[in-house]
Each structure stands twice: as C-alpha cells, then as structure tokens.
Design a protein around this motif. Sequence first.
Motif, PDB file in Angstrom:
ATOM      1  N   VAL A  94       0.849  -1.201   0.000  1.00  0.00           N
ATOM      2  CA  VAL A  94       0.000   0.000   0.000  1.00  0.00           C
ATOM      3  C   VAL A  94       0.886   1.252   0.000  1.00  0.00           C
ATOM      4  O   VAL A  94       0.641   2.187  -0.769  1.00  0.00           O
ATOM      5  CB  VAL A  94      -0.958   0.000   1.206  1.00  0.00           C
ATOM      6  CG1 VAL A  94      -1.649   1.347   1.361  1.00  0.00           C
ATOM      7  CG2 VAL A  94      -1.986  -1.125   1.086  1.00  0.00           C
ATOM      8  N   ARG A  95       1.916   1.260   0.845  1.00  0.00           N
ATOM      9  CA  ARG A  95       2.808   2.430   0.937  1.00  0.00           C
ATOM     10  C   ARG A  95       3.480   2.761  -0.396  1.00  0.00           C
ATOM     11  O   ARG A  95       3.678   3.934  -0.715  1.00  0.00           O
ATOM     12  CB  ARG A  95       3.870   2.219   2.017  1.00  0.00           C
ATOM     13  CG  ARG A  95       3.407   2.560   3.404  1.00  0.00           C
ATOM     14  CD  ARG A  95       4.548   2.728   4.392  1.00  0.00           C
ATOM     15  NE  ARG A  95       5.390   1.556   4.537  1.00  0.00           N
ATOM     16  CZ  ARG A  95       5.130   0.503   5.313  1.00  0.00           C
ATOM     17  NH1 ARG A  95       4.018   0.452   6.012  1.00  0.00           N
ATOM     18  NH2 ARG A  95       5.965  -0.502   5.384  1.00  0.00           N
ATOM     19  N   ASN A 109      -4.542 -14.797   3.587  1.00  0.00           N
ATOM     20  CA  ASN A 109      -4.589 -14.024   4.820  1.00  0.00           C
ATOM     21  C   ASN A 109      -5.614 -12.901   4.645  1.00  0.00           C
ATOM     22  O   ASN A 109      -5.370 -11.944   3.911  1.00  0.00           O
ATOM     23  CB  ASN A 109      -3.205 -13.455   5.158  1.00  0.00           C
ATOM     24  CG  ASN A 109      -3.165 -12.779   6.491  1.00  0.00           C
ATOM     25  OD1 ASN A 109      -3.946 -11.867   6.768  1.00  0.00           O
ATOM     26  ND2 ASN A 109      -2.227 -13.188   7.329  1.00  0.00           N
ATOM     27  N   GLU A 110      -6.768 -13.061   5.297  1.00  0.00           N
ATOM     28  CA  GLU A 110      -7.855 -12.080   5.138  1.00  0.00           C
ATOM     29  C   GLU A 110      -7.465 -10.700   5.651  1.00  0.00           C
ATOM     30  O   GLU A 110      -7.854  -9.693   5.067  1.00  0.00           O
ATOM     31  CB  GLU A 110      -9.125 -12.587   5.836  1.00  0.00           C
ATOM     32  CG  GLU A 110      -9.676 -13.826   5.181  1.00  0.00           C
ATOM     33  CD  GLU A 110     -11.121 -13.722   4.775  1.00  0.00           C
ATOM     34  OE1 GLU A 110     -11.729 -12.642   4.912  1.00  0.00           O
ATOM     35  OE2 GLU A 110     -11.633 -14.742   4.297  1.00  0.00           O
ATOM     36  N   GLU A 111      -6.702 -10.635   6.751  1.00  0.00           N
ATOM     37  CA  GLU A 111      -6.283  -9.332   7.279  1.00  0.00           C
ATOM     38  C   GLU A 111      -5.423  -8.595   6.249  1.00  0.00           C
ATOM     39  O   GLU A 111      -5.623  -7.407   5.992  1.00  0.00           O
ATOM     40  CB  GLU A 111      -5.514  -9.511   8.589  1.00  0.00           C
ATOM     41  CG  GLU A 111      -5.074  -8.189   9.197  1.00  0.00           C
ATOM     42  CD  GLU A 111      -4.210  -8.348  10.449  1.00  0.00           C
ATOM     43  OE1 GLU A 111      -3.772  -7.303  10.967  1.00  0.00           O
ATOM     44  OE2 GLU A 111      -3.973  -9.484  10.903  1.00  0.00           O
ATOM     45  N   ALA A 112      -4.478  -9.306   5.642  1.00  0.00           N
ATOM     46  CA  ALA A 112      -3.630  -8.693   4.617  1.00  0.00           C
ATOM     47  C   ALA A 112      -4.467  -8.239   3.426  1.00  0.00           C
ATOM     48  O   ALA A 112      -4.245  -7.156   2.878  1.00  0.00           O
ATOM     49  CB  ALA A 112      -2.550  -9.677   4.168  1.00  0.00           C
ATOM     50  N   ALA A 113      -5.448  -9.044   3.050  1.00  0.00           N
ATOM     51  CA  ALA A 113      -6.321  -8.690   1.927  1.00  0.00           C
ATOM     52  C   ALA A 113      -7.098  -7.415   2.227  1.00  0.00           C
ATOM     53  O   ALA A 113      -7.214  -6.530   1.362  1.00  0.00           O
ATOM     54  CB  ALA A 113      -7.280  -9.834   1.622  1.00  0.00           C
ATOM     55  N   GLU A 114      -7.608  -7.292   3.437  1.00  0.00           N
ATOM     56  CA  GLU A 114      -8.359  -6.093   3.829  1.00  0.00           C
ATOM     57  C   GLU A 114      -7.473  -4.855   3.807  1.00  0.00           C
ATOM     58  O   GLU A 114      -7.896  -3.787   3.355  1.00  0.00           O
ATOM     59  CB  GLU A 114      -8.988  -6.280   5.213  1.00  0.00           C
ATOM     60  CG  GLU A 114     -10.174  -7.210   5.212  1.00  0.00           C
ATOM     61  CD  GLU A 114     -11.295  -6.754   4.285  1.00  0.00           C
ATOM     62  OE1 GLU A 114     -11.601  -5.544   4.241  1.00  0.00           O
ATOM     63  OE2 GLU A 114     -11.844  -7.617   3.573  1.00  0.00           O
ATOM     64  N   GLY A 120      -6.502   0.463  -1.810  1.00  0.00           N
ATOM     65  CA  GLY A 120      -6.783   0.651  -3.224  1.00  0.00           C
ATOM     66  C   GLY A 120      -6.217  -0.400  -4.160  1.00  0.00           C
ATOM     67  O   GLY A 120      -6.285  -0.249  -5.384  1.00  0.00           O
ATOM     68  N   LEU A 121      -5.656  -1.476  -3.621  1.00  0.00           N
ATOM     69  CA  LEU A 121      -5.068  -2.514  -4.464  1.00  0.00           C
ATOM     70  C   LEU A 121      -6.093  -3.592  -4.799  1.00  0.00           C
ATOM     71  O   LEU A 121      -6.967  -3.898  -3.992  1.00  0.00           O
ATOM     72  CB  LEU A 121      -3.879  -3.182  -3.765  1.00  0.00           C
ATOM     73  CG  LEU A 121      -2.555  -2.435  -3.759  1.00  0.00           C
ATOM     74  CD1 LEU A 121      -2.596  -1.224  -2.858  1.00  0.00           C
ATOM     75  CD2 LEU A 121      -1.444  -3.374  -3.321  1.00  0.00           C
ATOM     76  N   ASP A 122      -5.961  -4.156  -5.979  1.00  0.00           N
ATOM     77  CA  ASP A 122      -6.679  -5.389  -6.293  1.00  0.00           C
ATOM     78  C   ASP A 122      -5.958  -6.504  -5.554  1.00  0.00           C
ATOM     79  O   ASP A 122      -4.722  -6.492  -5.451  1.00  0.00           O
ATOM     80  CB  ASP A 122      -6.637  -5.665  -7.801  1.00  0.00           C
ATOM     81  CG  ASP A 122      -7.600  -4.798  -8.577  1.00  0.00           C
ATOM     82  OD1 ASP A 122      -8.819  -5.014  -8.427  1.00  0.00           O
ATOM     83  OD2 ASP A 122      -7.139  -3.916  -9.321  1.00  0.00           O
ATOM     84  N   VAL A 123      -6.706  -7.481  -5.050  1.00  0.00           N
ATOM     85  CA  VAL A 123      -6.117  -8.560  -4.261  1.00  0.00           C
ATOM     86  C   VAL A 123      -6.471  -9.907  -4.865  1.00  0.00           C
ATOM     87  O   VAL A 123      -7.639 -10.170  -5.188  1.00  0.00           O
ATOM     88  CB  VAL A 123      -6.602  -8.510  -2.793  1.00  0.00           C
ATOM     89  CG1 VAL A 123      -6.029  -9.666  -1.991  1.00  0.00           C
ATOM     90  CG2 VAL A 123      -6.232  -7.173  -2.151  1.00  0.00           C
ATOM     91  N   ILE A 124      -5.447 -10.740  -5.002  1.00  0.00           N
ATOM     92  CA  ILE A 124      -5.621 -12.121  -5.453  1.00  0.00           C
ATOM     93  C   ILE A 124      -4.883 -12.991  -4.443  1.00  0.00           C
ATOM     94  O   ILE A 124      -3.734 -12.711  -4.102  1.00  0.00           O
ATOM     95  CB  ILE A 124      -5.049 -12.303  -6.874  1.00  0.00           C
ATOM     96  CG1 ILE A 124      -5.781 -11.381  -7.846  1.00  0.00           C
ATOM     97  CG2 ILE A 124      -5.141 -13.772  -7.306  1.00  0.00           C
ATOM     98  CD1 ILE A 124      -5.066 -11.110  -9.128  1.00  0.00           C
ATOM     99  N   MET A 125      -5.574 -14.029  -3.969  1.00  0.00           N
ATOM    100  CA  MET A 125      -4.952 -14.927  -2.975  1.00  0.00           C
ATOM    101  C   MET A 125      -5.099 -16.381  -3.413  1.00  0.00           C
ATOM    102  O   MET A 125      -6.061 -16.740  -4.092  1.00  0.00           O
ATOM    103  CB  MET A 125      -5.604 -14.758  -1.597  1.00  0.00           C
ATOM    104  CG  MET A 125      -5.398 -13.400  -0.974  1.00  0.00           C
ATOM    105  SD  MET A 125      -5.735 -13.344   0.805  1.00  0.00           S
ATOM    106  CE  MET A 125      -7.499 -13.617   0.882  1.00  0.00           C
ATOM    107  N   ASP A 126      -4.126 -17.175  -2.993  1.00  0.00           N
ATOM    108  CA  ASP A 126      -4.155 -18.626  -3.190  1.00  0.00           C
ATOM    109  C   ASP A 126      -4.265 -19.001  -4.662  1.00  0.00           C
ATOM    110  O   ASP A 126      -4.951 -19.936  -5.037  1.00  0.00           O
ATOM    111  CB  ASP A 126      -5.313 -19.244  -2.374  1.00  0.00           C
ATOM    112  CG  ASP A 126      -5.208 -20.759  -2.279  1.00  0.00           C
ATOM    113  OD1 ASP A 126      -4.096 -21.303  -2.419  1.00  0.00           O
ATOM    114  OD2 ASP A 126      -6.262 -21.411  -2.081  1.00  0.00           O
TER     115      ASP A 126
END
Length: 141
Positions: A94-95, A109-114, A120-126
């Motif tokens: 984010v920084r 990791n849901e906390e990291a995704a939040e 403002g980032l799009d998030v893709i996990m696993d």
Amino acid sequence: MPFENPSREHIKELLKAARNVAVVGLSDKPDRVSHMVAEAMQKKGYRIIPVNPNAESILGETCYATLSDIPEPVDIVNVFRRSEHVVPVAEEAVRIKAKVFWLQQGIYNEEAAEIAKAGGLDVIMDRCIKVEDSILLPGGK
C-alpha cells in the motif's frame, strides 16, 4: 463477507496491464518454486524485481531488501511468504502504491487482503500467477 478473488476476466486485464512484478521471497536457488515461477514470468515479458535481503541479484535483476527500496513503480507485488508473515508485506505494498497484491497458491490471509483492498489494491490470494498467466494469456501479453 468472505474474500473472493476477482473474476478471471479482471485478472486477465490486470496481467495484461502489468509490467513490473516485485517478487517478495524470491529465492536465488533455481530448484525453488519462487525461482521457477519468476523465471517463467520473466520469459513471458514481465520485468521481475526480486525482493530478497539475502541476495545481490536473481535472474539478472538487482535484489532489494524491501518493497520500499525499489526505485521505480511496481504493478504487482507477488508474494512467496507464509500466510502468517504477509500482513507487513500488504502494508508496504500500500505504501509504495502498487496496483495488485498477489499471494501465491497456498497463501491466504484475510487481514492482509483487507489492508491491501483498503489501500486501493486489487487482491488475489491462493492462486499461482504463472498458472493464471498461462491460462488467461497463453499467447503472451
């Protein structure tokens, strides 16, 4: 509400738009998955920026100790770290104003995704970035 990855069509657009991919946890050992995935992505035309404080260069690119040390814009932060270690990586993504926070297959990791989403980032996990790129952009970008 549980996390859901973006649609395949949206992931395809993110990959098409990406140039610089910072790989956090990229190993300098060719037999490691992170190295194999990054090398394949490099061969497909992505610029790989290694983030590994214990190496000077990997795949012909200068290594950086942290995301904040990278002197140019980053499109995708691709993470090869255990799930319990990715929250600080999300904060740093984010920084630096990355566009996408991507946790490799097996990393969730849901906390990291939040944190990343709130920044403002799009998030893709696993999901494996190499597999997604091969399926969605088989002929290249």
